[in-house]
Scaffold this active site. Structure first.
Site, mmCIF file in Angstrom:
data_model
loop_
_atom_site.group_PDB
_atom_site.id
_atom_site.type_symbol
_atom_site.label_atom_id
_atom_site.label_comp_id
_atom_site.label_asym_id
_atom_site.label_seq_id
_atom_site.Cartn_x
_atom_site.Cartn_y
_atom_site.Cartn_z
ATOM 1 N N LYS A 39 0.298 23.992 -31.882
ATOM 2 C CA LYS A 39 0.617 23.360 -32.737
ATOM 3 C C LYS A 39 -0.063 22.371 -33.361
ATOM 4 O O LYS A 39 -0.249 22.630 -34.531
ATOM 5 C CB LYS A 39 2.311 22.164 -32.434
ATOM 6 C CG LYS A 39 2.982 21.426 -33.392
ATOM 7 C CD LYS A 39 4.013 21.798 -33.206
ATOM 8 C CE LYS A 39 3.436 19.832 -32.271
ATOM 9 N NZ LYS A 39 5.065 18.866 -32.504
ATOM 10 N N SER A 40 -0.900 21.842 -31.979
ATOM 11 C CA SER A 40 -2.517 21.207 -33.372
ATOM 12 C C SER A 40 -3.591 22.186 -33.773
ATOM 13 O O SER A 40 -3.770 21.861 -35.254
ATOM 14 C CB SER A 40 -2.761 20.735 -32.144
ATOM 15 O OG SER A 40 -2.208 19.235 -31.942
ATOM 16 N N GLY A 69 5.014 14.083 -37.153
ATOM 17 C CA GLY A 69 4.086 13.165 -37.288
ATOM 18 C C GLY A 69 2.463 13.499 -38.430
ATOM 19 O O GLY A 69 1.945 13.080 -38.356
ATOM 20 N N ARG A 95 9.011 5.837 -37.110
ATOM 21 C CA ARG A 95 7.646 5.906 -37.015
ATOM 22 C C ARG A 95 6.465 4.990 -37.571
ATOM 23 O O ARG A 95 7.092 5.577 -39.311
ATOM 24 C CB ARG A 95 6.881 6.990 -36.953
ATOM 25 C CG ARG A 95 7.403 8.137 -35.500
ATOM 26 C CD ARG A 95 7.901 9.771 -35.191
ATOM 27 N NE ARG A 95 5.930 9.113 -35.069
ATOM 28 C CZ ARG A 95 5.376 10.266 -33.745
ATOM 29 N NH1 ARG A 95 5.880 11.523 -34.316
ATOM 30 N NH2 ARG A 95 3.669 10.256 -33.813
ATOM 31 N N SER A 140 -6.936 8.003 -31.481
ATOM 32 C CA SER A 140 -5.507 8.621 -31.973
ATOM 33 C C SER A 140 -6.231 10.042 -32.378
ATOM 34 O O SER A 140 -7.272 9.803 -33.097
ATOM 35 C CB SER A 140 -5.138 7.992 -32.569
ATOM 36 O OG SER A 140 -3.508 8.917 -33.475
ATOM 37 N N GLN A 163 -4.669 11.768 -34.331
ATOM 38 C CA GLN A 163 -3.858 12.030 -35.929
ATOM 39 C C GLN A 163 -4.575 10.771 -36.759
ATOM 40 O O GLN A 163 -4.764 10.874 -37.788
ATOM 41 C CB GLN A 163 -3.036 12.131 -35.638
ATOM 42 C CG GLN A 163 -1.825 12.550 -34.906
ATOM 43 C CD GLN A 163 -0.425 12.160 -34.785
ATOM 44 O OE1 GLN A 163 0.227 10.793 -35.218
ATOM 45 N NE2 GLN A 163 0.599 13.558 -34.439
ATOM 46 N N ASP A 222 0.145 13.631 -24.752
ATOM 47 C CA ASP A 222 2.029 14.163 -25.266
ATOM 48 C C ASP A 222 2.553 15.135 -23.496
ATOM 49 O O ASP A 222 3.583 15.056 -23.578
ATOM 50 C CB ASP A 222 1.857 15.691 -26.067
ATOM 51 C CG ASP A 222 1.605 15.202 -27.437
ATOM 52 O OD1 ASP A 222 1.857 14.171 -27.024
ATOM 53 O OD2 ASP A 222 0.913 16.226 -28.666
ATOM 54 N N LYS A 261 4.775 6.746 -30.049
ATOM 55 C CA LYS A 261 5.473 8.380 -30.211
ATOM 56 C C LYS A 261 6.437 8.400 -31.542
ATOM 57 O O LYS A 261 7.020 7.198 -32.087
ATOM 58 C CB LYS A 261 5.225 9.388 -28.731
ATOM 59 C CG LYS A 261 4.113 9.324 -28.640
ATOM 60 C CD LYS A 261 3.210 10.461 -29.790
ATOM 61 C CE LYS A 261 1.493 11.185 -29.057
ATOM 62 N NZ LYS A 261 1.404 11.940 -29.717
ATOM 63 N N ARG A 304 9.598 16.891 -27.003
ATOM 64 C CA ARG A 304 9.374 16.486 -25.360
ATOM 65 C C ARG A 304 10.478 15.487 -24.437
ATOM 66 O O ARG A 304 10.667 16.459 -22.832
ATOM 67 C CB ARG A 304 8.150 15.604 -25.536
ATOM 68 C CG ARG A 304 6.437 16.599 -25.976
ATOM 69 C CD ARG A 304 5.406 16.487 -25.529
ATOM 70 N NE ARG A 304 4.941 16.784 -27.264
ATOM 71 C CZ ARG A 304 4.422 18.425 -27.428
ATOM 72 N NH1 ARG A 304 4.826 19.018 -26.467
ATOM 73 N NH2 ARG A 304 3.845 17.968 -28.907
#
Length: 447
Positions: free
Chosen positions: A28-29, A101, A129, A174, A176, A326, A353, A402
């Site tokens: 996914k990333s 996110g 979030r 992080s 992100q 995760d 998260k 998840r």
């Protein structure tokens, strides 16, 4: 997409041995980033193995809204005709990121240094979030952001007309935030520098280099120092997306705790910033062999052979957290089926998260008869041994994919069935989960 339809209850019943081939979806990333970097390159990028979960589809739609041509040509086969760094057009409508996110934070970074305005929203979970961890460093470039109380979506971001380069030390580990700052730095003059004390997943750095950006990573006393030279012309690429190690963790962990299981999981990413769960499972005594190691799409991968194992509780060090952030929910399920206690330290990031994942897993496992201890940064699971978890509970997913998959895996090894109140969020990241697991022999029923 979670939050966009009626809740779908699902129940997992104690399973016969899981056997066969588990072909998990693309990472996914990397899928997010392939679409984003393709949109910022000049020319056409082709992608194979793209994850077609809702989170990634929302990123594809966002790239179209910013002016890139994004097309699907078959299962996992996509093309992106990019507009170049600084070439985005202003979106005509609010961009809805559903539950993603990663998508919303990275794309805020993409447009932060271009003179335009965009408004972002998401589903009920994403709107809870905080976005300040991204918008605060982006403001250093000259970007402005206007959101709900606490820096939450919906949020309007006004890109900097005259951006300046930034030097930013990440206050928390992080990927992100790191990626958002680097993406913003692409359209800023001079050099943007990001400093991370703890290494986080490095997909953005790998892909930036692959697309032709000038980027240097130095290991220093203060951590990794990443220096990006702004305003490159990114070159289109052919991206082969490896299989997602986070998604693979679910069939892998299910096989480890369902007696008699023996499965084969091909082509799983073994990126050192993502493999903490596999290191931990081996420490617990997991029978996992890593076969045919190779490189695909710039990422190390291997085929995994996984067999049921008599696992022992371990202590997971806090420095491992960034490489498995995760996977703590599914690890807590494995820990419940191990002998002895498993201590997971350094997990406070999970409290911000999609929801407080520590609290969600702790309450659900307690409802299933497992003894739990926790504090702000630690989760302790007192293992009951193979197949000894009582189960019999209905667990709340809080719109988190998840959490939903973790409790369904728990039900495959528990004495009584385990039900989740809403399995629909699974579509955001692993739309093939139900079919893959039932194909291996699991019993999953809806309603």
């Amino acid at each position: 997409m979670s939050g966009h339809g009626a809740a779908q209850m699902m129940t997992a019943t104690r399973s016969s041995p899981l056997t066969g081939l588990a072909e998990v979806p693309g990472d996914k990333s990397i899928s997010h980033r392939a679409l984003i970097f393709g949109a910022m390159a000049v020319g056409e990028t082709t992608i194979t193995g793209l994850l077609e979960g809702q989170d990634v589809l929302d990123t594809a739609a966002a790239m179209r809204a910013f002016g890139a041509e994004v097309a699907r040509h078959g299962a996992g086969m996509w093309s992106v005709h990019g507009v170049g760094v600084g070439g985005f057009r202003e979106p005509e409508n609010v961009i809805d990121f559903g539950n993603s996110g990663t998508g919303v934070r990275l794309i805020m970074g993409c447009m932060a240094t271009t003179a335009m305005t965009a408004t972002f929203t998401g589903d009920a979970s994403l709107r809870k979030r905080p976005m300040g961890r991204v918008t605060d460093p982006l403001s250093l470039f000259g970007t402005q952001a206007y959101g709900r109380k606490g820096g939450r979506l919906p949020m309007t971001v006004v890109g900097a007309a005259n951006p300046v380069p930034v030097r930013y030390a990440l206050p928390v580990a992080s990927a992100q935030v790191k990626s958002a700052v680097l993406l913003a730095g692409l359209n800023a003059p001079g050099q943007t520098v990001v400093i991370e004390r703890e290494a986080t997943r490095d997909h953005s750095e790998r892909m930036l280099l692959g697309f032709g950006a000038e980027l240097v990573v130095e290991k220093t006393a203060e951590g990794n120092v990443i220096t990006l030279t702004g305003r490159p012309e990114l070159r289109p690429q052919t991206v082969a997306v490896p299989r997602d190690p986070s998604s693979a963790a679910f069939p892998v962990c299910a096989a480890l705790i369902v007696e008699g299981s023996d499965i084969f999981v091909p082509g799983v990413s073994q990126n050192l910033t993502r493999n903490g769960i596999y290191i931990t499972l081996v420490e617990m005594g997991a029978d996992i062999t890593f076969e045919n190691p190779r490189e695909e799409g710039g990422e190390p991968v291997a085929d995994l052979r996984v067999r049921f194992s008599d696992l022992q509780g371990v202590e997971v060090p806090p420095e491992r957290a960034p490489s498995m952030i995760d996977e703590y929910p599914i690890l807590s399920v494995v820990a419940a089926n191990a002998t002895g206690k498993t201590v997971m330290r350094g997990v406070k990031e999970l409290r911000v998260k999609e929801l407080d994942r520590i609290d969600a897993m702790a309450r659900g496992l307690e409802a299933c008869g497992v003894r739990i201890e926790e504090d702000e940064d630690t989760l302790i699971v007192h293992g009951m041994g193979p197949g000894a978890v009582p189960g019999g509970a209905t667990c709340a997913t809080h719109l988190d994919h998840r959490i939903a998959m973790s409790f369904l895996v728990a039900g495959m090894a528990s004495q009584k069935p385990i039900t989740v109140d809403d399995a629909s969020p699974i579509l955001t990241s692993f739309p093939l989960f139900e079919g893959l697991m039932t194909g291996l022999g699991a019993t999953l029923t809806k309603g």
